[in-house]
Write an enzyme that holds these catalytic residues in place. Structure first.
Site, short mmCIF file in Angstrom:
data_model
loop_
_atom_site.label_atom_id
_atom_site.label_comp_id
_atom_site.label_asym_id
_atom_site.label_seq_id
_atom_site.Cartn_x
_atom_site.Cartn_y
_atom_site.Cartn_z
CG HIS A 946 3.30 5.75 3.31
ND1 HIS A 946 4.40 6.06 2.55
CD2 HIS A 946 3.73 5.72 4.60
CE1 HIS A 946 5.44 6.23 3.34
NE2 HIS A 946 5.06 6.02 4.58
CD GLU A 949 2.67 6.15 -0.44
OE1 GLU A 949 3.12 5.00 -0.62
OE2 GLU A 949 3.30 7.04 0.15
CG HIS A 1043 6.32 3.47 -1.00
ND1 HIS A 1043 6.06 4.14 0.16
CD2 HIS A 1043 6.98 2.34 -0.64
CE1 HIS A 1043 6.54 3.45 1.19
NE2 HIS A 1043 7.11 2.35 0.72
CD GLU A 1129 8.14 6.51 -3.85
OE1 GLU A 1129 6.91 6.70 -3.91
OE2 GLU A 1129 8.77 6.57 -2.78
#
Length: 1252
Positions: A946, A949, A1043, A1129
């Site tokens: 992504h 990010e 991420h 994350e």
């Protein structure tokens, strides 16, 4: 005295009971008894207690008498007794438990049928019902079935001027309306009209009646049909005029509850489109705005006025006229035409549904103004549902059907099966022959063949064993870079006099983005280093000399048995060849070759040994995240050459200053931003002021990417001054904006007020949404003046900007003064819903069609400065290349690192997707050492699928920096594992400033089940690498995809549990016998929770939802067979637990997390004590699985398949193991709970330096 009174009351109750059993018709006696009993209950508390006690059974007797009596006076006396008893709430519950509700409602119905109706009895009946109704959960149903709704409403309608009986009836009616079905019945009977009539006739003296009438009306208009009735009967004008009157008269704020009740009714009515229209027509915006402005100017302690202004802000925001964004189309203004694919039907691009003004209901809940969501949806980085809403979505076509979130196969062979409904989910699998193209990406499996082939005398090798072993600790080398493999297909083609295949491929790179069409692309873009110090040779004569020397040395050393000669062979095999990578400009569609001596490929000997006299003597403090690497030792000229190879769809016109001069994380911590109270209300009122008084708005476009894309460069901060912009006390020139640089995102900037700007972000390429990432340049500011920026097209319903997060700012002037840093900046930060809307057609039917505004104010400190503002710390594609170049240039003296950089594939935009291989050279140059080298378990890491990010790239940078350092822990990691790393999975999205998608407008993390080789080449070939490992029975020990998360704090992990999967078939995976789940996937998160200060174990989750089955984490877990498959994350905001609690995260913390992740991998290592076993069997059998040390439930179940069974020595923890707490004891007392998403860990100590 009291006992005699109680005895008398008990005697009266016994007499009433006898009269009831005898069916006596002596009405006078019953009247007398009930009258005397009512007097005793009124005067004596002792009597009241005796009546409700179980011994006397008084309540049952009174209820039976009331039910059997037909005399009005007897009924009045008994109901009065109940009224006296109900001074306590507990007694109301007793009455309900004895069935008083049904009896009283029956009495109400029978009394109403008598003519004339006794008003006194009706009054006291409603008084009693008003007290017991809230205690009876079925009161509304009982009232409706008994017909009491129409009776009470009829009394209210006929007694609007008789306030004594009106008040208790309104109280009961308010209880009725707590039931939604009752509201519908009452609305049909005219209850809304009656309430509006009562509101108009009540004055300040009847404020109690007014309050209950408003409460009843607010309940009624929760129903859409009743709201429509109120609108049709002029209720909006009545409520607004009533509010204005009460606001004017209530100067002492004594009747705030009345005003609040009016606002609640207005809020419910304006939930309808017709209600909002009626509100605007009745001039409601101006009325409420004026009232709120007056209240804000008052200073009254307490929160009563704040509740009023909050309600007004909600109503005004809801009723603000809906507008579309001031852009020609909400689709991305940066075009990119998708190529035709041989494995998919031809894509005929059509105009996707554009944005229109849509007044349909968005719902009343405003999440942005509420508390933080306790359990956030995982959309930050494994977003629920389909992400394909772009120009490539063909409405009504097969491609749209196949590309949606159910993730069916997209290959050509499956299209017909899909039409026939016979295509299974996992039908597309590549054969072993197809996977052979990935052989070249695993050179560690075939390297050092010349060593094995040599017929070396074993006795001499054993004699010189110590001289051939690589010592530790190790030293970071700083060698120069090299360019091509000695025996690549390019070299072969030149020697054979054939056409240069690589150059031919480069000329058609856009049409051939995958490996199937050109297997040799990746072979040419290869950087290898096994440790030898190198020199740069650029001319062909030197290359020829190198080649000749190579062949000569090989011949002379054949059969040599001396380690000294082996080392000489190593040096002579150092081969340097520069091949300038092609640079294709997307804008001009032409190919140009640029010499780039510092970014080329590099090949170093595979047999280099380290010398003990070259060890680094100062290993302490070798790892420092705040070291001075601001520009990564890359000069602006060198960085510009690197950037030339970066191909963008966006018309990049410059290199941003932070990219060239770099960033050093500030030495100070940055705490959460304290959100000011009432900031959201004040911002909403300012927006309303712009609507009411438009003459004070400048409304000048100062930056317009749409016009730039259409060839009108004059819109770049050079529009003529509007007459409105000539403010007497301000400057004639406003701020200047620019986003035409790599990773930039700003579509339009509108000058609103003297120091206020509305900003519009560009959507992802080939898409009409995903507005979150921003990165732009601002200049021409006035120092010391607060500028307000409003990003007006955000999409998510909530943001960490409401909970302490700040955007980041980079000052060029400070950087020139020696402080090149991105810093958290901004005050008055708020994230809230605005009046711009997206149509349901544009959003694909999604709810929540309103846009949201991110508002923040920044005061620039320096004059003539140039500043950059971004959502988070930017990390561009060119920065990655520069960072890799720096790491490679530092490999001078570190002779035992096995490092290769290869190009995995080419993206749609013509950019290279890099693949890194990191490990250490064989510990010994014999068969056993090379076998151990090849059998090391794999660790597979990836990041930045992504583009928005960027925190994932900073974590990846920390991991790479650590793995290629001379830290002793890094050496152990390299000796133990082979790291395969794809540091950037979506280069095109990163380069062009996308937030979530690639150039196809698709979320690549939803394409792992069946990626298309033309449209998703990076995912297709990364999955191919993993499939190749699986076919060779070399599945990675750990797979982790880095991420970022936008709505949660801390760093945490998502894993996969068979017991928490939505598919029952998954229960058969990773079983250890007797239905015991292998829970070793929980060990790594546990370890990180102990050693990483920014990691939060409580945030980890191991559920496998259906919406996540096409993500990397789940596909690798399910298809490749990797038990420890994770998504890690990292927060954009900061931490709310651990040592960093209350601090916003910065790049040093993110890089530290990358290091701690690598350190955590050591817990998964178990060294084998048998050299023979290392040389003959895969090392996977000797990896420490967490269940053996961490899970009590698995202590008796070995994970490695027998035979052989690991010995006690095999499972011993290394001296350098990072799982030890501060006392040196192993932390194995964690509680196991598979039913919760977070793993509780008790007594775990958090050490910021596990190796201190």
């Amino acid at each position: 005295m009291m006992s005699a009174t109680s005895a008398r009351a008990c005697g009266m109750l016994q007499t009433l009971e006898k009269l009831n059993t005898q069916s006596s018709e002596d009405v006078e006696q019953i009247r007398y008894l009930t009258s005397r009993l009512q007097a005793l209950i009124r005067d004596q508390e002792k009597v009241r207690k005796d009546v409700v006690s179980k011994t006397t059974n008084g309540l049952h007797i009174l209820l039976a008498t009331l039910e059997s009596s037909k005399d009005t006076q007897v009924s009045i006396n008994i109901v009065q007794c109940f009224l006296e008893l109900l001074h306590s709430g507990k007694r109301a519950s007793l009455l309900v438990s004895h069935g008083a509700t049904q009896i009283l409602l029956g009495m109400l119905s029978s009394t109403f049928q008598q003519q004339p109706v006794n008003d006194e009895l009706m009054k006291i009946l409603h008084q009693v019902l008003a007290k017991i109704g809230p205690k009876d959960r079925k009161f509304g149903v009982k009232a409706r079935l008994s017909g009491a709704l129409s009776i009470t409403l009829g009394i209210v309608r006929t007694h609007t001027s008789s306030f004594s009986i009106l008040l208790p009836c309104l109280l009961v009616l308010k209880v009725y309306t707590t039931n939604a079905v009752n509201c519908s019945h009452l609305g049909k009977s005219g209850a809304v009209t009656t309430m509006l009539k009562i509101i108009t006739i009540c004055s300040r003296k009847q404020h109690h009646i007014m309050k209950h009438a408003l409460d009843t009306l607010s309940h009624l208009v929760k129903s859409k049909s009743n709201s429509a009735r109120a609108i049709g009967q002029g209720g909006m004008a009545v409520l607004l005029s009533t509010y204005a009157e009460w606001h004017k008269e209530d100067t002492r704020n004594r009747h705030i509850t009345i005003r609040k009740g009016l606002l609640v009714s207005l809020k419910n009515i304006t939930a309808l489109k017709s209600g909002r229209k009626a509100f605007i027509e009745a001039d409601g915006i101006k009325i409420l705005y004026s009232a709120a402005k007056e209240m804000s100017e008052m200073y009254v302690p307490g929160k009563d006025l704040e509740s009023l202004t909050s309600s007004i802000s909600v109503i005004l925001r809801k009723c603000f006229p809906r507008n579309r964004l001031p852009v020609p189309t909400i689709r991305s203004c940066v075009p990119f035409s998708l190529p035709e694919s041989p494995t998919m039907p031809k894509l005929d691009l059509v105009q996707a549904a554009d944005d229109v003004i849509d007044e349909s209901e968005d719902g009343d809940d405003d999440l942005s103004s509420g508390d933080e969501i306790a359990k956030e949806p995982q959309d930050g980085f494994e977003f629920q549902g389909a992400s394909l809403t772009c120009e490539a979505d063909l409405a009504g076509t097969l491609v749209e059907k196949l590309a949606t979130s159910d993730q069916r196969c997209l290959c050509k062979d499956c299209l017909q099966l899909e039409i026939e409904g016979e295509c299974p989910l996992y039908m597309c699998k590549r054969s072993l022959q197809e996977l052979q193209i990935y052989n070249k990406f695993f050179p560690e499996m075939t390297d050092f063949e010349e060593i094995i082939a040599q017929n070396v005398d074993k006795s001499e090798l054993e004699q010189d064993e110590k001289s051939t072993r690589i010592p530790t600790p190790i030293v970071i080398p700083t060698g120069a870079t090299e360019n091509a493999e000695p025996q690549s297909s390019f070299d072969t083609s030149q020697q054979n006099g054939g056409k240069n295949e690589l150059n031919d491929v480069k000329e058609h790179r856009k049409n051939v983005p995958n490996l199937d069409q050109n297997p040799s692309v990746s072979e040419e873009d290869t950087v290898e280093t096994n440790g030898s110090k190198t020199s740069s040779v650029s001319d062909s004569a030197n290359r020829s000399t190198q080649k000749g020397k190579q062949h000569k040395v090989k011949k002379s050393t054949k059969g040599s048995k001396s380690p000294v000669k082996i080392r000489k062979l190593s040096k002579s095999l150092t081969h340097v060849k520069h091949s300038s990578p092609e640079r294709t400009c997307v804008k001009s569609n032409s190919c140009t070759n640029t010499s780039l001596d510092f970014a080329s490929s590099m090949i170093v000997s595979r047999m280099t040994l380290s010398s003990p006299d070259k060890q680094d003597k100062t290993l302490e403090n070798i790892w420092n995240f705040t070291d001075d690497d601001a520009n990564m030792n890359v000069t602006p000229e060198m960085y510009a050459k690197l950037e030339e190879s970066t191909k963008s769809v966006l018309p990049v016109s410059k290199i941003s200053f932070p990219d060239i001069h770099g960033h050093i994380s500030p030495p100070f911590s940055e705490e959460y931003n304290d959100k000011q109270s009432n900031i959201q209300k004040s911002l909403v009122f300012e927006d309303i002021d712009r609507l009411i008084y438009p003459e004070g708005i400048i409304d000048r476009v100062v930056y317009d990417l749409d016009a730039i894309m259409n060839g009108d460069g004059s819109t770049l901060n050079s529009n003529p001054m509007s007459p409105k912009a000539r403010i007497s006390n301000g400057t004639a020139n406003g701020l200047k904006f620019n986003s035409l640089f790599e990773c930039g995102n700003l579509r339009k900037a509108i000058w609103v007020r003297q120091h206020e700007y509305d900003l519009i972000l560009n959507s992802d390429v080939n898409c009409n949404h995903h507005h979150q990432w921003f990165y732009f340049e601002v200049s021409n500011m006035t120092p010391g003046v607060p500028y307000r920026f409003n990003v007006i097209n955000c999409e998510k319903p909530n943001s960490q900007f409401n909970y302490g997060m700040q955007p980041v700012m980079y000052s060029v002037k400070e950087a020139m003064q020696g402080r090149p840093s991105w810093k958290r900046s901004g005050i008055k930060i708020c994230y809230y819903r605005n009046h711009f809307s997206r149509s349901s057609a544009a959003t694909g039917g999604q709810k929540g069609k309103s846009y949201f505004t991110l508002s923040f104010s920044i005061t620039f400190q320096d004059e003539d400065d140039m500043c950059y503002l971004a959502y988070h710390y930017p990390y561009t594609y060119t920065m990655l290349q520069a960072h890799l170049w720096k790491l490679e240039s530092n490999l001078k003296e570190l002779n035992n690192i096995y490092y290769k950089r290869q190009t995995l594939c080419q993206t749609l935009g013509g950019n290279s997707c890099t693949l890194l291989t990191i490990t250490s050279n064989p510990l010994t140059l014999d068969s056993d050492g090379i076998q151990q080298f090849r059998n090391r378990p794999y660790i597979f890491l990836s990041a930045r699928v992504h583009p928005g990010e960027s925190n994932a790239s900073w974590v990846m940078k920390g991991s790479l920096k650590f793995l290629l350092s001379s830290h002793p822990i890094a050496q152990v990691l390299r000796d133990t594992f082979i790291f395969k790393i794809v540091p950037m999975l979506n280069p095109d999205g990163v380069i062009n400033g996308n937030h979530r998608c690639s150039l196809t407008g698709e979320d690549l993390n939803r394409r792992w089940i069946s990626p298309n080789p033309e449209f998703h080449p990076t995912i297709y070939h990364t999955k191919g690498l993993l499939q190749y490992l699986k076919n060779n029975q070399r599945q990675p020990l750990v797979f982790c995809d880095f991420h970022g998360h936008s709505r949660k704090k801390n760093v945490f992990m998502y894993g996969c549990s068979t017991t928490q999967s939505y598919l029952e078939e998954d229960l058969n995976m990773y079983q250890m016998g007797d239905n015991i789940e292998d829970t070793s996937y929980k060990t790594l998160p546990r370890l990180l929770g102990q050693i990483a200060p920014s990691f939060a174990l409580s945030n980890c989750s191991f559920t496998v939802d259906k919406g996540k089955e096409s993500t990397a984490r789940v596909v690798v877990w399910r298809e490749i067979g990797v038990l420890r498959s994770y998504t890690m994350e990292s927060t954009y905001c900061g931490c709310d637990n651990g040592p960093y609690k209350g601090l916003q995260i910065n790049t040093a913390m993110l890089e530290e997390m990358g290091q701690k992740f690598c350190e955590g991998l050591l817990k998964l290592k178990r060294a084998s004590t048998s050299k023979t076993m290392l040389g003959t069997q895969p090392i996977y059998q000797y990896i420490l699985t967490s269940s053996e040390k961490e899970d009590d439930s698995l202590e008796e179940t070995p994970l490695s398949p027998p035979p052989p069974s690991p010995s006690a020595a095999d499972i011993a923890v290394d001296d350098e193991d990072i799982s030890l707490d501060e006392d040196g004891d192993e932390s194995d007392d964690e509680d196991e709970d598979d039913d919760i998403t977070g793993i509780p860990i008790e007594g775990a100590t958090s050490s910021r330096n596990g190796y201190s």
